[in-house]
Design a protein around this motif. Structure first.
Motif, PDB file in Angstrom:
ATOM      1  N   LEU A   1      19.821   7.306   1.904  1.00 21.36           N
ATOM      2  CA  LEU A   1      19.774   5.855   1.090  1.00 21.36           C
ATOM      3  C   LEU A   1      18.503   5.463   1.152  1.00 21.36           C
ATOM      4  CD1 LEU A   1      23.468   4.910   1.433  1.00 21.36           C
ATOM      5  CD2 LEU A   1      22.462   6.127  -0.246  1.00 21.36           C
ATOM      6  N   ALA A   2      17.584   5.995   1.938  1.00 20.30           N
ATOM      7  CA  ALA A   2      16.282   5.364   2.396  1.00 20.30           C
ATOM      8  C   ALA A   2      15.591   4.753   0.878  1.00 20.30           C
ATOM      9  CB  ALA A   2      15.477   6.119   3.404  1.00 20.30           C
ATOM     10  N   PHE A   3      15.467   5.876   0.119  1.00 21.68           N
ATOM     11  CA  PHE A   3      14.873   5.512  -1.275  1.00 21.68           C
ATOM     12  C   PHE A   3      15.794   5.429  -2.447  1.00 21.68           C
ATOM     13  CE2 PHE A   3      11.805   7.230   1.698  1.00 21.68           C
ATOM     14  CZ  PHE A   3      10.562   6.126   1.354  1.00 21.68           C
ATOM     15  N   TYR A   4      17.002   5.392  -2.193  1.00 25.16           N
ATOM     16  CA  TYR A   4      17.922   5.255  -3.201  1.00 25.16           C
ATOM     17  C   TYR A   4      17.926   4.339  -4.172  1.00 25.16           C
ATOM     18  CZ  TYR A   4      22.912   5.671  -5.008  1.00 25.16           C
ATOM     19  OH  TYR A   4      24.049   5.571  -6.017  1.00 25.16           O
ATOM     20  N   SER A   5      17.769   4.604  -5.419  1.00 24.17           N
ATOM     21  CA  SER A   5      17.666   3.988  -6.607  1.00 24.17           C
ATOM     22  C   SER A   5      16.581   2.971  -6.640  1.00 24.17           C
ATOM     23  CB  SER A   5      18.807   2.777  -6.787  1.00 24.17           C
ATOM     24  OG  SER A   5      18.978   2.436  -8.127  1.00 24.17           O
ATOM     25  N   LYS A   6      15.142   3.569  -6.130  1.00 24.45           N
ATOM     26  CA  LYS A   6      14.103   2.957  -6.094  1.00 24.45           C
ATOM     27  C   LYS A   6      13.095   3.603  -7.190  1.00 24.45           C
ATOM     28  CE  LYS A   6      15.003   0.696  -2.339  1.00 24.45           C
ATOM     29  NZ  LYS A   6      15.086  -0.710  -2.540  1.00 24.45           N
ATOM     30  N   SER A   7      12.047   2.750  -7.417  1.00 23.74           N
ATOM     31  CA  SER A   7      11.109   3.222  -8.798  1.00 23.74           C
ATOM     32  C   SER A   7       9.839   3.961  -8.126  1.00 23.74           C
ATOM     33  CB  SER A   7      10.746   1.914  -9.382  1.00 23.74           C
ATOM     34  OG  SER A   7      10.086   1.124  -8.551  1.00 23.74           O
ATOM     35  N   VAL A   8      10.017   4.590  -7.022  1.00 28.05           N
ATOM     36  CA  VAL A   8       8.839   5.345  -6.473  1.00 28.05           C
ATOM     37  C   VAL A   8       8.883   6.603  -7.256  1.00 28.05           C
ATOM     38  CG1 VAL A   8       8.283   6.560  -4.314  1.00 28.05           C
ATOM     39  CG2 VAL A   8       9.188   4.455  -4.076  1.00 28.05           C
ATOM     40  N   LYS A   9       7.431   7.007  -7.557  1.00 24.28           N
ATOM     41  CA  LYS A   9       7.413   8.188  -8.560  1.00 24.28           C
ATOM     42  C   LYS A   9       7.072   9.369  -7.491  1.00 24.28           C
ATOM     43  CE  LYS A   9       7.381   5.950 -12.406  1.00 24.28           C
ATOM     44  NZ  LYS A   9       8.558   6.030 -12.950  1.00 24.28           N
ATOM     45  N   SER A  10       6.274   9.440  -6.571  1.00 24.35           N
ATOM     46  CA  SER A  10       5.956  10.266  -5.387  1.00 24.35           C
ATOM     47  C   SER A  10       5.672  10.031  -4.089  1.00 24.35           C
ATOM     48  CB  SER A  10       4.631  11.098  -5.972  1.00 24.35           C
ATOM     49  OG  SER A  10       3.377  10.301  -5.515  1.00 24.35           O
ATOM     50  N   ILE A  11       6.333  10.617  -3.202  1.00 18.31           N
ATOM     51  CA  ILE A  11       6.448  10.676  -1.576  1.00 18.31           C
ATOM     52  C   ILE A  11       5.658  11.702  -1.082  1.00 18.31           C
ATOM     53  CG2 ILE A  11       7.918  10.357   0.253  1.00 18.31           C
ATOM     54  CD1 ILE A  11       9.567   8.585  -1.310  1.00 18.31           C
ATOM     55  N   THR A  12       5.094  11.224   0.065  1.00 20.13           N
ATOM     56  CA  THR A  12       4.331  12.686   0.800  1.00 20.13           C
ATOM     57  C   THR A  12       4.954  12.297   2.286  1.00 20.13           C
ATOM     58  OG1 THR A  12       2.236  12.530  -0.412  1.00 20.13           O
ATOM     59  CG2 THR A  12       2.006  13.568   1.635  1.00 20.13           C
ATOM     60  N   LEU A  13       5.497  13.419   2.666  1.00 22.06           N
ATOM     61  CA  LEU A  13       6.149  13.260   4.114  1.00 22.06           C
ATOM     62  C   LEU A  13       5.237  13.892   5.054  1.00 22.06           C
ATOM     63  CD1 LEU A  13       9.930  14.213   3.326  1.00 22.06           C
ATOM     64  CD2 LEU A  13       9.066  12.155   3.451  1.00 22.06           C
ATOM     65  N   PRO A  14       5.104  13.396   6.257  1.00 25.91           N
ATOM     66  CA  PRO A  14       4.256  13.981   7.308  1.00 25.91           C
ATOM     67  C   PRO A  14       4.799  15.330   7.870  1.00 25.91           C
ATOM     68  CG  PRO A  14       5.503  12.176   8.352  1.00 25.91           C
ATOM     69  CD  PRO A  14       5.711  12.351   6.749  1.00 25.91           C
ATOM     70  N   GLU A  15       4.022  16.001   8.432  1.00 26.61           N
ATOM     71  CA  GLU A  15       4.218  17.251   9.511  1.00 26.61           C
ATOM     72  C   GLU A  15       4.939  16.520  10.626  1.00 26.61           C
ATOM     73  OE1 GLU A  15       4.019  20.648   9.330  1.00 26.61           O
ATOM     74  OE2 GLU A  15       3.145  20.433   7.234  1.00 26.61           O
ATOM     75  N   GLY A  16       6.075  17.121  10.924  1.00 25.17           N
ATOM     76  CA  GLY A  16       6.939  16.751  12.083  1.00 25.17           C
ATOM     77  C   GLY A  16       8.310  15.958  11.534  1.00 25.17           C
ATOM     78  N   VAL A  17       8.222  15.612  10.209  1.00 25.24           N
ATOM     79  CA  VAL A  17       9.576  15.213   9.666  1.00 25.24           C
ATOM     80  C   VAL A  17      10.621  16.621   9.703  1.00 25.24           C
ATOM     81  CG1 VAL A  17      10.893  14.655   8.002  1.00 25.24           C
ATOM     82  CG2 VAL A  17       8.835  13.243   8.271  1.00 25.24           C
ATOM     83  N   THR A  18      11.616  16.260  10.380  1.00 25.46           N
ATOM     84  CA  THR A  18      12.516  17.554  10.500  1.00 25.46           C
ATOM     85  C   THR A  18      13.955  17.338   9.511  1.00 25.46           C
ATOM     86  OG1 THR A  18      13.793  16.389  12.273  1.00 25.46           O
ATOM     87  CG2 THR A  18      12.038  17.987  12.679  1.00 25.46           C
ATOM     88  N   THR A  19      14.437  15.987   9.127  1.00 21.67           N
ATOM     89  CA  THR A  19      15.528  15.977   8.575  1.00 21.67           C
ATOM     90  C   THR A  19      15.440  14.889   7.373  1.00 21.67           C
ATOM     91  OG1 THR A  19      16.743  16.323  10.551  1.00 21.67           O
ATOM     92  CG2 THR A  19      17.842  15.237   8.806  1.00 21.67           C
ATOM     93  N   ILE A  20      15.814  15.430   6.288  1.00 22.54           N
ATOM     94  CA  ILE A  20      16.147  14.340   5.205  1.00 22.54           C
ATOM     95  C   ILE A  20      17.813  14.408   4.985  1.00 22.54           C
ATOM     96  CG2 ILE A  20      15.890  14.045   2.466  1.00 22.54           C
ATOM     97  CD1 ILE A  20      13.401  16.040   2.747  1.00 22.54           C
ATOM     98  N   GLU A  21      18.270  13.016   5.266  1.00 21.11           N
ATOM     99  CA  GLU A  21      19.601  12.989   5.215  1.00 21.11           C
ATOM    100  C   GLU A  21      20.274  12.622   3.843  1.00 21.11           C
ATOM    101  OE1 GLU A  21      20.333   9.586   7.765  1.00 21.11           O
ATOM    102  OE2 GLU A  21      20.025  10.993   9.532  1.00 21.11           O
ATOM    103  N   ASN A  22      21.492  12.549   3.656  1.00 22.44           N
ATOM    104  CA  ASN A  22      22.356  12.646   2.625  1.00 22.44           C
ATOM    105  C   ASN A  22      21.983  11.327   1.650  1.00 22.44           C
ATOM    106  OD1 ASN A  22      23.747  14.624   3.837  1.00 22.44           O
ATOM    107  ND2 ASN A  22      25.661  13.368   4.063  1.00 22.44           N
ATOM    108  N   PHE A  23      21.704  11.908   0.232  1.00 21.12           N
ATOM    109  CA  PHE A  23      21.328  10.716  -0.482  1.00 21.12           C
ATOM    110  C   PHE A  23      19.875   9.897  -0.355  1.00 21.12           C
ATOM    111  CE2 PHE A  23      26.052  10.993  -1.010  1.00 21.12           C
ATOM    112  CZ  PHE A  23      26.190  11.219  -2.286  1.00 21.12           C
ATOM    113  N   ALA A  24      19.143  10.343   0.331  1.00 20.20           N
ATOM    114  CA  ALA A  24      17.777   9.939   0.587  1.00 20.20           C
ATOM    115  C   ALA A  24      16.987   9.444  -0.359  1.00 20.20           C
ATOM    116  CB  ALA A  24      17.006  10.739   1.445  1.00 20.20           C
ATOM    117  N   PHE A  25      16.959  10.468  -1.366  1.00 18.80           N
ATOM    118  CA  PHE A  25      16.127   9.720  -2.818  1.00 18.80           C
ATOM    119  C   PHE A  25      17.087   9.736  -4.008  1.00 18.80           C
ATOM    120  CE2 PHE A  25      13.458  12.269   0.093  1.00 18.80           C
ATOM    121  CZ  PHE A  25      12.530  11.335   0.209  1.00 18.80           C
TER     122      PHE A  25
END
Length: 137
Positions: free
Chosen positions: A88-112
């Motif tokens: 739920l980190a970006f749940y229902s947000k108006s963000v258009k693009s996201i860049t994740l850094p090297e090293g991120v290993t997990t994107i959890e349920n409903f994150a975007f």
């Protein structure tokens, strides 16, 4: 041939069971230490524990309160590596693009989920994407 009394067999089985239980490892646990807000991103700082010993510390993105449409998540926060994009980190947000850094290993349920995301730059280090992470984007 003498018969071994049932009580001795039962005691031996109990001793064996207890000895195997003592050899099993306890799973590592996680403990939120504190929260940080920086550049519109909210983070939880988390310690991984083995018993009472801290074995690792990492940051998890838990929310976005900024106004930018294009967001780049840093590789570290206060010199702590960012490993997880929380549910739920970006749940229902108006963000258009996201860049994740090297090293991120997990994107959890409903994150975007239910966000205005058009593009996400996902690094090769991501090994787990949770259920419905991108539902209705």
């Amino acid at each position: 041939m003498k018969k071994i009394p049932k009580i001795i067999v039962c005691l031996l089985l109990i001793v064996l069971a207890l000895s195997f239980t003592a050899c099993t490892q306890k799973a590592a646990t996680e403990q939120e230490v504190r929260t940080v807000e920086l550049d519109g991103l909210k983070y939880s700082i988390i310690n991984t524990l083995d018993g009472d010993t801290v074995t690792d510390t990492y940051a998890k993105v838990t929310g976005y309160v900024g106004a930018a449409e294009n967001v780049t998540i840093p590789a570290t926060v206060e010199d702590i590596k960012v490993l997880t994009i929380g549910g739920l980190a970006f749940y229902s947000k108006s963000v258009k693009s996201i860049t994740l850094p090297e090293g991120v290993t997990t994107i959890e349920n409903f994150a975007f989920g239910y966000s205005d995301i058009i593009s996400v730059d996902i690094p090769s280090t991501v090994t787990r994407i949770g259920d419905y992470a991108f539902i209705h984007c």
